[in-house]
Motif scaffolding. Structure first.
Motif, mmCIF file in Angstrom:
data_model
loop_
_atom_site.group_PDB
_atom_site.id
_atom_site.type_symbol
_atom_site.label_atom_id
_atom_site.label_comp_id
_atom_site.label_asym_id
_atom_site.label_seq_id
_atom_site.Cartn_x
_atom_site.Cartn_y
_atom_site.Cartn_z
ATOM 1 N N TYR A 333 0.851 -1.192 0.000
ATOM 2 C CA TYR A 333 0.000 0.000 0.000
ATOM 3 C C TYR A 333 0.888 1.244 0.000
ATOM 4 O O TYR A 333 2.091 1.175 0.238
ATOM 5 C CB TYR A 333 -0.937 0.006 1.213
ATOM 6 N N LYS A 334 0.278 2.373 -0.297
ATOM 7 C CA LYS A 334 1.045 3.617 -0.373
ATOM 8 C C LYS A 334 0.515 4.645 0.621
ATOM 9 O O LYS A 334 -0.695 4.869 0.734
ATOM 10 C CB LYS A 334 1.035 4.186 -1.793
ATOM 11 N N ARG A 335 1.459 5.255 1.326
ATOM 12 C CA ARG A 335 1.113 6.303 2.283
ATOM 13 C C ARG A 335 1.117 7.688 1.651
ATOM 14 O O ARG A 335 0.658 8.644 2.273
ATOM 15 C CB ARG A 335 2.083 6.265 3.468
ATOM 16 N N VAL A 336 1.635 7.787 0.431
ATOM 17 C CA VAL A 336 1.657 9.073 -0.270
ATOM 18 C C VAL A 336 0.949 8.912 -1.609
ATOM 19 O O VAL A 336 1.238 7.980 -2.367
ATOM 20 C CB VAL A 336 3.092 9.568 -0.515
ATOM 21 N N LEU A 337 0.006 9.790 -1.900
ATOM 22 C CA LEU A 337 -0.614 9.864 -3.219
ATOM 23 C C LEU A 337 -0.145 11.150 -3.870
ATOM 24 O O LEU A 337 -0.296 12.241 -3.291
ATOM 25 C CB LEU A 337 -2.142 9.846 -3.111
ATOM 26 N N TYR A 338 0.432 11.031 -5.049
ATOM 27 C CA TYR A 338 0.978 12.183 -5.753
ATOM 28 C C TYR A 338 -0.025 12.707 -6.779
ATOM 29 O O TYR A 338 -0.776 11.930 -7.392
ATOM 30 C CB TYR A 338 2.286 11.803 -6.443
ATOM 31 N N ALA A 339 -0.025 14.025 -6.954
ATOM 32 C CA ALA A 339 -0.966 14.670 -7.868
ATOM 33 C C ALA A 339 -0.774 14.179 -9.296
ATOM 34 O O ALA A 339 0.354 14.020 -9.765
ATOM 35 C CB ALA A 339 -0.799 16.183 -7.814
ATOM 36 N N THR A 340 -1.885 13.936 -9.958
ATOM 37 C CA THR A 340 -1.855 13.493 -11.353
ATOM 38 C C THR A 340 -2.379 14.559 -12.305
ATOM 39 O O THR A 340 -2.414 14.344 -13.514
ATOM 40 C CB THR A 340 -2.699 12.214 -11.498
ATOM 41 N N ALA A 355 1.042 21.090 -8.621
ATOM 42 C CA ALA A 355 1.595 20.636 -9.894
ATOM 43 C C ALA A 355 1.603 19.110 -9.928
ATOM 44 O O ALA A 355 1.612 18.451 -8.878
ATOM 45 C CB ALA A 355 3.017 21.171 -10.077
ATOM 46 N N VAL A 356 1.594 18.567 -11.134
ATOM 47 C CA VAL A 356 1.673 17.114 -11.275
ATOM 48 C C VAL A 356 2.942 16.616 -10.587
ATOM 49 O O VAL A 356 4.029 17.152 -10.782
ATOM 50 C CB VAL A 356 1.675 16.707 -12.757
ATOM 51 N N GLY A 357 2.793 15.618 -9.746
ATOM 52 C CA GLY A 357 3.934 15.075 -9.012
ATOM 53 C C GLY A 357 4.047 15.585 -7.594
ATOM 54 O O GLY A 357 4.790 15.012 -6.783
#
Length: 543
Positions: A333-340, A355-357
């Protein structure tokens, strides 16, 4: 005999060929003009019947009706609960008002018997089909008996003793009394012994059964049987022996990250998988596991709608099982979701460009202070607040990536999922855990610790388990870290006699309602089955 053949034609029309490789080992055919006589004369008919069993087994695994994906597997256990605030009730997860009219138990029952019906048809019709090479017939019958055994195992563990139907049904009858659990288990073991004798050690066609697939499943069946009143230590001894053979033949992948990578789906550890691929016809519903354990993350700034969650969510207890050093956590699982996508977020009446990323959502393992949260331009969701509505979503949690299939388009749960990645059904990582559990039951804690330490070492854990540490809770915790989402957790807890204790301790919704009791160690028999048989199928106690 004509009725058998008629059913065969209908089966071929309805199901076609199963996809067991990217190109499918049996090409789909148009059988609309196939006569009964020509079907009997064509040896390919037998292959199609075998293929239909593979397909039914696959399709009833990835989905058994809209919004009921995997509902009788992980939901209502210690590691998976419903994705709602901790209020209200639920029959499946909380065991409140769980009864014979529940839709899931009816569909699950029907699906297993559909696999059994397809297997019985292939078995009964095999002698009628001309010119099938003897080796091909032996292998095909072994394969369908394996799937019949698997279906009966699912039935007997969920419902207890069930009617044993071992031939294609050729007339109308309502007399289907339940066989005992022991009788069902005897048939399962008999089918698996015949399957083991008939399938090859290896196959040139990826996705078809091998002896190690049968050994792996036999290990699970005998391990479960060993706990029963009609089981004994010889079951644990045999379960360990089968597991050891699988372990010797299937080397662990060096890292858990590599094991679950979509780029490395077919590796030394995998024993058997259901395959889907990019062909929309042979793919069927598609592998839906990329939709497991995901909340509405796309309602937050900077995140696009790429995948829909199926409903259930992991419990806080599940996340607490992983130490800092355990590499399985980051791979699962991931604790960080990055902007898409570029966006604007508002934090404390101040707008921030995204910004993306950039980080969009962060789930710290240790809670941040409110001052720390206010200082960053993204959502921070602390442990202990996963069920608290933050004004965006009512629940939120570190999101699964273990089964991600990133090129697959967004679909709703009532649409074909279109997932293309393989669904791994058996791998040697679980064989180590079968062996450890069997050795524990045989009071060989030293060997059990060795098998556990091998799995833990692969996960990056340097600290060794000693024989004094080994108990069933330790093994169940290890199974949760290693196998979440891959195997039936409810069956694990039932098998080990820990379902009631662990669910009420670790599932917050079930604990709230405190309705789980002894009768829930079996599901209710679907009321439609009782009614349709005039009561010859009887209900389980307490329902």
């Amino acid at each position: 005999m004509r009725y058998f053949n008629y059913k065969k034609i209908i089966l071929l029309l309805a199901l076609g060929a199963v996809s067991v490789s990217c190109d499918s080992y049996l090409e789909e055919e148009n059988n609309t003009s196939l006569s009964i006589e020509s079907a009997n004369l064509d040896p390919e008919t037998f292959n199609q019947l075998v293929a239909s069993v593979y397909e039914r087994a696959r399709e009833t695994t990835t989905v058994y009706t809209s919004n009921l994906y995997y509902a009788l597997e992980d939901l209502g256990t210690d590691i998976v609960t419903r994705n709602t605030p901790i209020i209200g009730t639920s029959d499946l997860n909380d065991y409140v008002n769980f009864n014979s009219l529940n839709w899931a138990v009816g569909v699950y029952w029907a699906n297993q018997y559909s696999v059994i019906a397809a297997a019985n048809l292939a078995i009964d019709d095999a002698p009628l089909i001309m010119d099938v090479p003897e080796g091909e017939k032996t292998k095909g019958l072994a394969e369908v008996k394996f799937f019949r055994a698997m279906a009966y195992f699912k039935l007997v563990e969920n419902y207890g003793g069930v009617p044993l139907i071992l031939n294609a049904v050729t007339d109308i009858s309502t007399d289907y009394p339940r066989n005992t659990e022991e009788e069902v288990y005897n048939q399962i073991v008999m089918d698996l012994e015949e399957a083991l004798a008939g399938v090859p050690e290896s196959t040139e066609v990826y996705g078809r059964l091998t002896k190690d697939a049968v050994r792996h499943f036999m290990s699970k069946v005998l391990l479960t049987k060993g706990y029963k009143s009609f089981g004994d230590d010889s079951d644990f001894t045999q379960a360990a022996a089968y597991a050891e053979t699988v372990i010797n033949n299937h080397q662990l992948v060096s890292s858990f990250e590599s094991l679950v990578s979509i780029e490395n789906q077919r590796n030394s550890e995998v024993i058997f998988s259901y395959l889907f691929g990019g062909n929309s016809v042979s793919r069927g519903w598609g592998n839906s596991k990329h939709m497991l354990y995901k909340f509405r993350f796309f309602d937050y700034p900077g995140l696009t709608r790429s995948v829909k969650g199926l409903g259930p969510m992991p419990t806080p207890f599940f996340y607490s099982l992983f130490s800092e050093e355990d590499e399985r956590a980051a791979a699962t699982y991931k604790r960080v979701l990055y902007a898409t996508e570029a966006d604007v977020a508002e934090v404390n009446d101040t707008e921030f460009n995204i910004a993306v990323g950039d980080t969009a959502i962060y789930f710290p393992k240790t809670a941040w202070t409110q001052a720390e949260i206010d200082a960053v331009p993204y959502a921070v969701i602390n442990p202990g607040t996963y069920f608290k509505n933050d004004g965006v979503t009512p629940v939120h949690y570190p999101m699964f990536r273990k089964f991600d299939d990133p090129t697959i388009p967004f679909t709703q749960p009532d649409q074909t999922s279109q997932g293309e990645r393989d669904m791994v059904i058996m791998r040697s990582g679980e064989a180590y855990l079968f062996a450890a559990e069997a050795y524990l039951q045989l009071n060989d804690k030293s060997t059990a610790a060795e098998r556990l330490n091998t799995i833990r070492s692969r996960a990056g854990l340097d600290s060794s388990i000693s024989s004094d540490d080994v108990n069933i809770d330790l093994i169940l915790d290890e199974r949760a870290r290693e196998l979440v989402g891959e195997v039936n957790r409810w069956m694990d807890l039932k098998r080990t006699g820990t379902l009631i204790e662990r669910v009420l301790e670790h599932n917050p919704h079930a604990a709230l309602n405190n309705a789980l009791m002894e009768k829930h160690l079996l599901r209710p028999i679907p009321q439609t089955e009782i009614d349709n048989t005039g009561g010859s199928i009887t209900q389980n106690p307490g329902y």
